[in-house]
Motif scaffolding. Structure first.
Motif, PDB file in Angstrom:
ATOM      1  N   PHE A  73      13.951  48.515 -24.761  1.00 11.73           N
ATOM      2  CA  PHE A  73      14.628  49.783 -24.518  1.00 11.73           C
ATOM      3  C   PHE A  73      14.450  50.627 -25.777  1.00 11.73           C
ATOM      4  N   TRP A  74      13.618  51.665 -25.679  1.00  7.62           N
ATOM      5  CA  TRP A  74      13.300  52.528 -26.819  1.00  7.62           C
ATOM      6  C   TRP A  74      14.069  53.828 -26.698  1.00  7.62           C
ATOM      7  N   ILE A  75      14.689  54.242 -27.804  1.00  5.23           N
ATOM      8  CA  ILE A  75      15.351  55.536 -27.864  1.00  5.23           C
ATOM      9  C   ILE A  75      14.891  56.213 -29.142  1.00  5.23           C
ATOM     10  N   GLY A  76      14.307  57.394 -28.980  1.00  6.42           N
ATOM     11  CA  GLY A  76      13.845  58.167 -30.132  1.00  6.42           C
ATOM     12  C   GLY A  76      14.388  59.577 -30.052  1.00  6.42           C
ATOM     13  N   ALA A  77      14.190  60.308 -31.121  1.00  5.69           N
ATOM     14  CA  ALA A  77      14.663  61.683 -31.149  1.00  5.69           C
ATOM     15  C   ALA A  77      13.918  62.540 -30.133  1.00  5.69           C
ATOM     16  N   ALA A  78      12.658  62.229 -29.896  1.00  5.32           N
ATOM     17  CA  ALA A  78      11.865  62.989 -28.932  1.00  5.32           C
ATOM     18  C   ALA A  78      10.726  62.106 -28.468  1.00  5.32           C
ATOM     19  N   PRO A  79      10.307  62.147 -27.256  1.00  9.40           N
ATOM     20  CA  PRO A  79      10.819  62.984 -26.191  1.00  9.40           C
ATOM     21  C   PRO A  79      11.954  62.363 -25.405  1.00  9.40           C
ATOM     22  N   GLY A  80      12.421  61.169 -25.732  1.00 10.79           N
ATOM     23  CA  GLY A  80      13.550  60.598 -25.023  1.00 10.79           C
ATOM     24  C   GLY A  80      13.415  59.113 -24.827  1.00 10.79           C
ATOM     25  N   PRO A  81      14.349  58.501 -24.070  1.00 14.96           N
ATOM     26  CA  PRO A  81      14.354  57.051 -23.895  1.00 14.96           C
ATOM     27  C   PRO A  81      13.309  56.583 -22.877  1.00 14.96           C
ATOM     28  N   MET A 136      16.110  41.373 -30.415  1.00 13.80           N
ATOM     29  CA  MET A 136      15.608  41.847 -31.670  1.00 13.80           C
ATOM     30  C   MET A 136      15.821  43.354 -31.723  1.00 13.80           C
ATOM     31  N   ARG A 137      16.220  43.846 -32.876  1.00 11.88           N
ATOM     32  CA  ARG A 137      16.456  45.268 -33.089  1.00 11.88           C
ATOM     33  C   ARG A 137      15.364  45.826 -33.979  1.00 11.88           C
ATOM     34  N   GLU A 138      14.783  46.946 -33.576  1.00  7.82           N
ATOM     35  CA  GLU A 138      13.743  47.614 -34.361  1.00  7.82           C
ATOM     36  C   GLU A 138      14.247  48.992 -34.763  1.00  7.82           C
ATOM     37  N   ASN A 139      14.051  49.329 -36.026  1.00  9.21           N
ATOM     38  CA  ASN A 139      14.288  50.683 -36.519  1.00  9.21           C
ATOM     39  C   ASN A 139      12.950  51.206 -37.003  1.00  9.21           C
ATOM     40  N   TRP A 140      12.560  52.372 -36.522  1.00  8.09           N
ATOM     41  CA  TRP A 140      11.257  52.922 -36.863  1.00  8.09           C
ATOM     42  C   TRP A 140      11.426  54.308 -37.444  1.00  8.09           C
ATOM     43  N   MET A 141      10.799  54.537 -38.601  1.00  5.12           N
ATOM     44  CA  MET A 141      10.857  55.842 -39.245  1.00  5.12           C
ATOM     45  C   MET A 141       9.449  56.225 -39.681  1.00  5.12           C
ATOM     46  N   LEU A 161      15.754  48.021 -28.697  1.00  4.90           N
ATOM     47  CA  LEU A 161      16.292  46.680 -28.484  1.00  4.90           C
ATOM     48  C   LEU A 161      15.273  45.947 -27.636  1.00  4.90           C
ATOM     49  N   ASN A 162      14.946  44.733 -28.035  1.00  5.91           N
ATOM     50  CA  ASN A 162      13.919  43.947 -27.363  1.00  5.91           C
ATOM     51  C   ASN A 162      14.493  42.585 -27.017  1.00  5.91           C
ATOM     52  N   GLY A 163      14.181  42.103 -25.839  1.00  6.48           N
ATOM     53  CA  GLY A 163      14.668  40.789 -25.472  1.00  6.48           C
ATOM     54  C   GLY A 163      13.981  40.232 -24.243  1.00  6.48           C
ATOM     55  N   TYR A 164      14.163  38.936 -24.056  1.00  7.80           N
ATOM     56  CA  TYR A 164      13.599  38.202 -22.929  1.00  7.80           C
ATOM     57  C   TYR A 164      14.637  38.121 -21.826  1.00  7.80           C
ATOM     58  N   ASP A 165      14.215  38.395 -20.586  1.00 15.18           N
ATOM     59  CA  ASP A 165      15.088  38.319 -19.416  1.00 15.18           C
ATOM     60  C   ASP A 165      14.771  37.028 -18.668  1.00 15.18           C
ATOM     61  N   PRO A 166      15.598  35.987 -18.808  1.00 12.56           N
ATOM     62  CA  PRO A 166      15.284  34.702 -18.177  1.00 12.56           C
ATOM     63  C   PRO A 166      15.294  34.746 -16.648  1.00 12.56           C
ATOM     64  N   GLN A 167      15.994  35.707 -16.059  1.00  9.32           N
ATOM     65  CA  GLN A 167      16.022  35.801 -14.595  1.00  9.32           C
ATOM     66  C   GLN A 167      14.683  36.257 -14.025  1.00  9.32           C
ATOM     67  N   THR A 168      13.982  37.130 -14.743  1.00 11.10           N
ATOM     68  CA  THR A 168      12.706  37.640 -14.253  1.00 11.10           C
ATOM     69  C   THR A 168      11.507  37.011 -14.953  1.00 11.10           C
ATOM     70  N   GLY A 169      11.740  36.386 -16.124  1.00 10.47           N
ATOM     71  CA  GLY A 169      10.641  35.845 -16.913  1.00 10.47           C
ATOM     72  C   GLY A 169       9.852  36.916 -17.656  1.00 10.47           C
ATOM     73  N   LEU A 170      10.434  38.122 -17.771  1.00 15.42           N
ATOM     74  CA  LEU A 170       9.747  39.233 -18.430  1.00 15.42           C
ATOM     75  C   LEU A 170      10.472  39.634 -19.709  1.00 15.42           C
TER      76      LEU A 170
END
Length: 109
Positions: free
Chosen positions: A29-37, A1-6, A16-25
């Motif tokens: 991954f958030w990236i913003g203008a500040a303070p960083g990823p 799933m993709r999120e855009n936040w303003m 970017l959000n997603g399920y990892d089937p290998q770990t079950g978690l």
């Protein structure tokens, strides 16, 4: 799933959000203008979802923080996202953001 936040004022970001089937978690991954990823990792808990991550420069004076965000359904179209930060390795937590997401009713153009 993709999120855009303003926000109403200032720079936005996205994730970017997603399920990892290998770990079950779930991973975000958030990236913003500040303070960083930042990468959040977590999963279902008590009727919602909780994710934590280490966010460099997140504090008001540029301190690094552990950030915990919980997502709690309010109804079929509404979710609360509550973000807390700890500047002492998880001993104490304080609210940093408290957001309400509502499903968009009309289609995107």
């Amino acid at each position: 799933m993709r999120e855009n936040w303003m926000p109403l004022n200032g720079p936005g970001g996205g994730s970017l959000n997603g399920y990892d089937p290998q770990t079950g978690l779930w991973r975000q991954f958030w990236i913003g203008a500040a303070p960083g990823p930042v990468e959040f990792v977590g999963g279902p808990t008590g009727g919602g979802m909780a994710m934590t991550g280490y966010w460099q420069g997140f504090g008001p004076n540029g301190e690094d923080a552990m950030v915990r965000q919980t997502f709690t359904p309010i109804d079929g179209d509404t979710v609360r996202q509550h973000g807390e930060a700890s500047f002492d390795h998880g001993l104490t937590w304080s609210t940093r953001y408290d957001l309400t997401y509502r499903r968009r009713k009309e289609p995107l153009e």
